[in-house]
Design a protein around this motif. Structure first.
Motif, PDB file in Angstrom:
ATOM      1  N   PHE A 127       0.784  -1.233   0.000  1.00  0.00           N
ATOM      2  CA  PHE A 127       0.000   0.000   0.000  1.00  0.00           C
ATOM      3  C   PHE A 127       0.817   1.284   0.000  1.00  0.00           C
ATOM      4  CE2 PHE A 127      -3.383  -2.788   1.767  1.00  0.00           C
ATOM      5  CZ  PHE A 127      -4.422  -2.409   0.944  1.00  0.00           C
ATOM      6  N   VAL A 128       1.997   1.295   0.591  1.00  0.00           N
ATOM      7  CA  VAL A 128       2.707   2.552   0.827  1.00  0.00           C
ATOM      8  C   VAL A 128       3.877   2.745  -0.138  1.00  0.00           C
ATOM      9  CG1 VAL A 128       3.937   3.965   2.525  1.00  0.00           C
ATOM     10  CG2 VAL A 128       2.060   2.468   3.260  1.00  0.00           C
ATOM     11  N   VAL A 129       4.780   1.784  -0.187  1.00  0.00           N
ATOM     12  CA  VAL A 129       6.040   1.958  -0.910  1.00  0.00           C
ATOM     13  C   VAL A 129       5.848   2.256  -2.390  1.00  0.00           C
ATOM     14  CG1 VAL A 129       8.246   0.873  -1.497  1.00  0.00           C
ATOM     15  CG2 VAL A 129       7.249   0.529   0.776  1.00  0.00           C
ATOM     16  N   PRO A 130       4.895   1.604  -3.109  1.00  0.00           N
ATOM     17  CA  PRO A 130       4.784   1.868  -4.542  1.00  0.00           C
ATOM     18  C   PRO A 130       3.830   2.990  -4.924  1.00  0.00           C
ATOM     19  CG  PRO A 130       3.344   0.042  -3.978  1.00  0.00           C
ATOM     20  CD  PRO A 130       3.999   0.499  -2.690  1.00  0.00           C
ATOM     21  N   ASP A 131       3.154   3.598  -3.944  1.00  0.00           N
ATOM     22  CA  ASP A 131       2.037   4.500  -4.274  1.00  0.00           C
ATOM     23  C   ASP A 131       2.440   5.951  -4.076  1.00  0.00           C
ATOM     24  OD1 ASP A 131      -0.355   5.830  -4.624  1.00  0.00           O
ATOM     25  OD2 ASP A 131      -1.550   4.323  -3.585  1.00  0.00           O
ATOM     26  N   HIS A 132       2.747   6.642  -5.187  1.00  0.00           N
ATOM     27  CA  HIS A 132       3.214   8.019  -5.054  1.00  0.00           C
ATOM     28  C   HIS A 132       2.126   8.950  -4.573  1.00  0.00           C
ATOM     29  CE1 HIS A 132       1.324   9.325  -8.850  1.00  0.00           C
ATOM     30  NE2 HIS A 132       1.787   8.229  -9.404  1.00  0.00           N
ATOM     31  N   TYR A 133       0.839   8.591  -4.699  1.00  0.00           N
ATOM     32  CA  TYR A 133      -0.220   9.409  -4.118  1.00  0.00           C
ATOM     33  C   TYR A 133      -0.083   9.445  -2.592  1.00  0.00           C
ATOM     34  CZ  TYR A 133      -2.809   9.322  -8.565  1.00  0.00           C
ATOM     35  OH  TYR A 133      -3.193   9.464  -9.867  1.00  0.00           O
ATOM     36  N   ILE A 134       0.314   8.319  -2.029  1.00  0.00           N
ATOM     37  CA  ILE A 134       0.448   8.243  -0.570  1.00  0.00           C
ATOM     38  C   ILE A 134       1.744   8.885  -0.110  1.00  0.00           C
ATOM     39  CG2 ILE A 134       0.849   6.613   1.335  1.00  0.00           C
ATOM     40  CD1 ILE A 134      -1.368   4.893   0.201  1.00  0.00           C
ATOM     41  N   PHE A 135       2.872   8.481  -0.698  1.00  0.00           N
ATOM     42  CA  PHE A 135       4.113   8.985  -0.101  1.00  0.00           C
ATOM     43  C   PHE A 135       4.381  10.449  -0.433  1.00  0.00           C
ATOM     44  CE2 PHE A 135       6.070   6.365  -3.689  1.00  0.00           C
ATOM     45  CZ  PHE A 135       6.579   7.422  -4.447  1.00  0.00           C
ATOM     46  N   ARG A 136       3.771  10.991  -1.507  1.00  0.00           N
ATOM     47  CA  ARG A 136       3.982  12.424  -1.763  1.00  0.00           C
ATOM     48  C   ARG A 136       3.252  13.268  -0.710  1.00  0.00           C
ATOM     49  NH1 ARG A 136       0.837  15.884  -4.701  1.00  0.00           N
ATOM     50  NH2 ARG A 136       2.643  16.632  -5.865  1.00  0.00           N
ATOM     51  N   GLY A 195      10.426   3.597   3.032  1.00  0.00           N
ATOM     52  CA  GLY A 195      10.908   2.440   2.290  1.00  0.00           C
ATOM     53  C   GLY A 195      10.998   2.645   0.800  1.00  0.00           C
ATOM     54  N   VAL A 196      10.871   3.899   0.326  1.00  0.00           N
ATOM     55  CA  VAL A 196      10.933   4.154  -1.112  1.00  0.00           C
ATOM     56  C   VAL A 196      12.379   3.945  -1.575  1.00  0.00           C
ATOM     57  CG1 VAL A 196      10.593   5.878  -2.913  1.00  0.00           C
ATOM     58  CG2 VAL A 196       9.027   5.775  -0.955  1.00  0.00           C
ATOM     59  N   PRO A 197      12.611   3.075  -2.542  1.00  0.00           N
ATOM     60  CA  PRO A 197      13.991   2.758  -2.953  1.00  0.00           C
ATOM     61  C   PRO A 197      14.719   3.986  -3.485  1.00  0.00           C
ATOM     62  CG  PRO A 197      12.441   1.149  -3.845  1.00  0.00           C
ATOM     63  CD  PRO A 197      11.624   2.266  -3.289  1.00  0.00           C
ATOM     64  N   ASN A 220      11.387  18.466  -8.230  1.00  0.00           N
ATOM     65  CA  ASN A 220      12.255  18.547  -7.061  1.00  0.00           C
ATOM     66  C   ASN A 220      13.593  17.911  -7.410  1.00  0.00           C
ATOM     67  OD1 ASN A 220      13.553  18.148  -4.568  1.00  0.00           O
ATOM     68  ND2 ASN A 220      11.614  17.891  -3.475  1.00  0.00           N
ATOM     69  N   GLN A 221      14.567  18.750  -7.756  1.00  0.00           N
ATOM     70  CA  GLN A 221      15.844  18.242  -8.269  1.00  0.00           C
ATOM     71  C   GLN A 221      16.591  17.404  -7.234  1.00  0.00           C
ATOM     72  OE1 GLN A 221      16.923  18.374 -11.364  1.00  0.00           O
ATOM     73  NE2 GLN A 221      18.842  17.300 -10.896  1.00  0.00           N
ATOM     74  N   GLY A 251      15.311   9.259  -8.206  1.00  0.00           N
ATOM     75  CA  GLY A 251      15.023   8.993  -9.597  1.00  0.00           C
ATOM     76  C   GLY A 251      13.600   9.365  -9.972  1.00  0.00           C
ATOM     77  N   PHE A 252      13.119   8.721 -11.049  1.00  0.00           N
ATOM     78  CA  PHE A 252      11.833   9.067 -11.636  1.00  0.00           C
ATOM     79  C   PHE A 252      10.656   8.622 -10.769  1.00  0.00           C
ATOM     80  CE2 PHE A 252      14.757   8.776 -15.226  1.00  0.00           C
ATOM     81  CZ  PHE A 252      14.433   9.901 -15.952  1.00  0.00           C
ATOM     82  N   ASP A 253       9.501   9.286 -10.998  1.00  0.00           N
ATOM     83  CA  ASP A 253       8.200   8.841 -10.477  1.00  0.00           C
ATOM     84  C   ASP A 253       8.174   8.774  -8.954  1.00  0.00           C
ATOM     85  OD1 ASP A 253       7.298   8.481 -13.141  1.00  0.00           O
ATOM     86  OD2 ASP A 253       8.267   6.517 -13.198  1.00  0.00           O
ATOM     87  N   LYS A 254       8.586   9.862  -8.333  1.00  0.00           N
ATOM     88  CA  LYS A 254       8.596   9.894  -6.875  1.00  0.00           C
ATOM     89  C   LYS A 254       7.731  11.019  -6.316  1.00  0.00           C
ATOM     90  CE  LYS A 254      11.113   6.271  -6.434  1.00  0.00           C
ATOM     91  NZ  LYS A 254      11.066   5.884  -7.838  1.00  0.00           N
ATOM     92  N   GLY A 255       6.657  11.346  -7.052  1.00  0.00           N
ATOM     93  CA  GLY A 255       5.664  12.269  -6.529  1.00  0.00           C
ATOM     94  C   GLY A 255       5.973  13.731  -6.708  1.00  0.00           C
ATOM     95  N   ALA A 256       7.056  14.057  -7.436  1.00  0.00           N
ATOM     96  CA  ALA A 256       7.440  15.457  -7.592  1.00  0.00           C
ATOM     97  C   ALA A 256       7.143  15.979  -8.988  1.00  0.00           C
ATOM     98  CB  ALA A 256       8.930  15.628  -7.285  1.00  0.00           C
ATOM     99  N   ASP A 257       6.169  15.379  -9.659  1.00  0.00           N
ATOM    100  CA  ASP A 257       5.754  15.838 -10.981  1.00  0.00           C
ATOM    101  C   ASP A 257       4.581  16.799 -10.805  1.00  0.00           C
ATOM    102  OD1 ASP A 257       7.667  14.084 -11.886  1.00  0.00           O
ATOM    103  OD2 ASP A 257       6.229  12.494 -12.322  1.00  0.00           O
TER     104      ASP A 257
END
Length: 466
Positions: free
Chosen positions: A56-65, A78-80, A311-312, A319-325
């Motif tokens: 539920f948490v680690v792969p979901d950028h809606y949650i971790f952002r 736990g986001v790699p 967010n540089q 890396g890519f797809d970490k909620g900063a788009d």
């Protein structure tokens, strides 16, 4: 915390019964998921999901952002890290941190999706909190040990008819081959995503481009490059692909002469293109991809308008797809015209447009799709696949483009358990919108029933040639 059976349906006493009747027609229809980001390895290897946090948490950028916005480091979730740095590995500690901040999700679609999954998949009606965190974690963890929670079993349980993944043009599609070789009945389709070899601004572009050409056995020339795309598209199509996907920063297109294209290609291959030339190359490639779709029949999706990796510092670590788009203003009328002058009048071509700029729905996208035979409107995307976003979409575009120049719903998710939740939300919102039209005398209820089924099921199958 039991789910309200009338959630998202109209509160007006005259409309709610209509919406209930419409929803009853579509509630149990199969899920067609023609665009998303689940992992093909899940269906090939059918593994157990490791723990509730990984689910539920680690792969979901809606949650971790959301958590990151309140100061929670992604490492603690736990986001790699792309740079190989240390992150939290203890799923229970990640889950407790999620529970401590669960109040942040009040009123958000993430909470709707999460609680739908808790109740319908795990039978858990207790609200997540610091006090309930361990108890809920243990219930989910115990369920994940059973075969009933493996991906293939969930595919059947969710009544999924077909689901598309999104795959790099460089991918060997080995997991897709494994699914097909296994004899399993699930329909898992790849989607051709060439961004890594089309966007000169992406890190490692020149290296990826040379690998791409070598993979297809083509020369480092403009014509060789185009033939490499044709070869790879055919490779994807042979494995069930029906669509391509293009995630460009803008919707700009171009139609340059071959000599200009050759010069531009030589510059981006050498890494000497300016920012304007890189954008022009992407613009030309959208037109080239449209031409190829006219040739091979693959549906073309354009997801434009995201300022990716804003967010540089975060991008450098994760890396890519970490909620900063972040959404940005996007022009479609002028930007798409060169491509539409080439292929826009082709009824045998389907180009599906998505946007993160809601201001263009009524002003640009609905009039475009309401005119050009090749164009269709994709559903509300990313930040707007929410109850309010979906309703704003229907209100903005229906008068101009109708229902049948849209393509139904796609969930566009990496979180497997959210798929039925997202489709449930879309079905309810569409039924609420249709009930309003019936109540206002703008539709008869039998017409609304037919439209509800079309929006839920038929339009996606037709648009994506499934």
């Amino acid at each position: 915390m039991a789910l309200n059976p009338d959630r998202l349906l109209p509160v007006e006493a005259s409309l709610r019964p209509i919406a209930r009747r419409l929803f009853a027609e579509v509630e149990t229809l199969p899920i067609v998921s023609p665009h998303g980001h689940t992992e093909p390895s899940w269906y090939a290897e059918n593994p157990r999901f490791p723990d509730p946090a990984a689910l539920f948490v680690v792969p979901d950028h809606y949650i971790f952002r959301m958590l990151y916005s309140q100061g929670v480091p992604l490492e603690a979730l736990g986001v790699p890290r792309a740079d190989g740095g240390p992150v939290e590995r203890d799923g229970r500690r990640i889950w407790r941190l999620f529970a401590e901040h669960y109040r942040l999700f009040r009123g958000t679609p993430s909470r709707l999706w999460f609680e739908h999954s808790l109740q319908t998949v795990f039978g858990i009606e207790e609200r997540l909190s610091p006090q309930s965190a361990d108890r809920i974690y243990d219930e989910i963890a115990a369920a994940l040990e059973t075969d009933a929670l493996r991906p293939r079993a969930l595919y059947d349980r969710f009544n999924i008819e077909a689901i598309a993944t999104t795959d790099s043009a460089l991918d060997d599609l080995a997991h897709h081959d494994a699914v097909r070789a296994s004899g399993w009945h699930g329909r898992i389709l790849p989607t051709y995503r060439p961004d890594a070899v089309v966007d000169p601004d992406r890190p490692g572009f020149a290296e990826a481009l040379r690998r791409f050409l070598a993979l297809a056995g083509e020369a480092e020339t403009w014509s060789g490059y185009l033939d490499a795309h044709r070869t790879r598209r055919a490779y994807f199509k042979a494995r069930g692909a029906t669509a391509t996907d293009h995630g460009h920063p803008s919707a700009r297109t171009a139609d340059l002469a071959p000599a200009e294209c050759e010069l531009l290609f030589s510059k981006v291959l050498a890494g000497t293109g300016s920012a304007a030339e890189n954008e022009l190359f992407r613009a030309q490639m959208l037109t080239e991809m449209a031409r190829m779709s006219l040739e091979d029949g693959l549906v073309m999706q354009i997801h434009a308008g995201s300022s990716r990796n804003h967010n540089q510092a975060l991008f450098e670590r994760f890396g890519f797809d970490k909620g900063a788009d972040i959404p940005q203003r996007t022009d479609y009328v002028g930007a798409l015209r060169p491509m539409l002058n080439v292929v826009g009048n082709e009824p045998g071509l389907t180009i599906i447009l998505f946007t993160l700029d809601e201001t263009v729905y009524a002003r640009e996208l609905a009039p475009l799709a309401g005119h050009y035979p090749a164009l269709r409107l994709g559903p509300p995307w990313w930040f707007f696949d929410s109850p309010d976003g979906m309703m704003r979409f229907r209100e903005a575009v229906t008068e101009t483009t109708g229902f049948y120049n849209t393509v139904g719903f796609n969930d566009d998710t990496r979180a497997f358990l959210s798929i039925p939740a997202r489709h449930d939300v879309a079905r309810r919102v569409d039924c609420a919108f249709l009930a309003k039209l019936v109540g206002e005398g703008r539709l008869e209820e039998d017409e609304a029933r037919e439209v509800a089924v079309d929006l839920t099921y038929r339009l996606a199958k037709d648009a994506y040639r499934l």
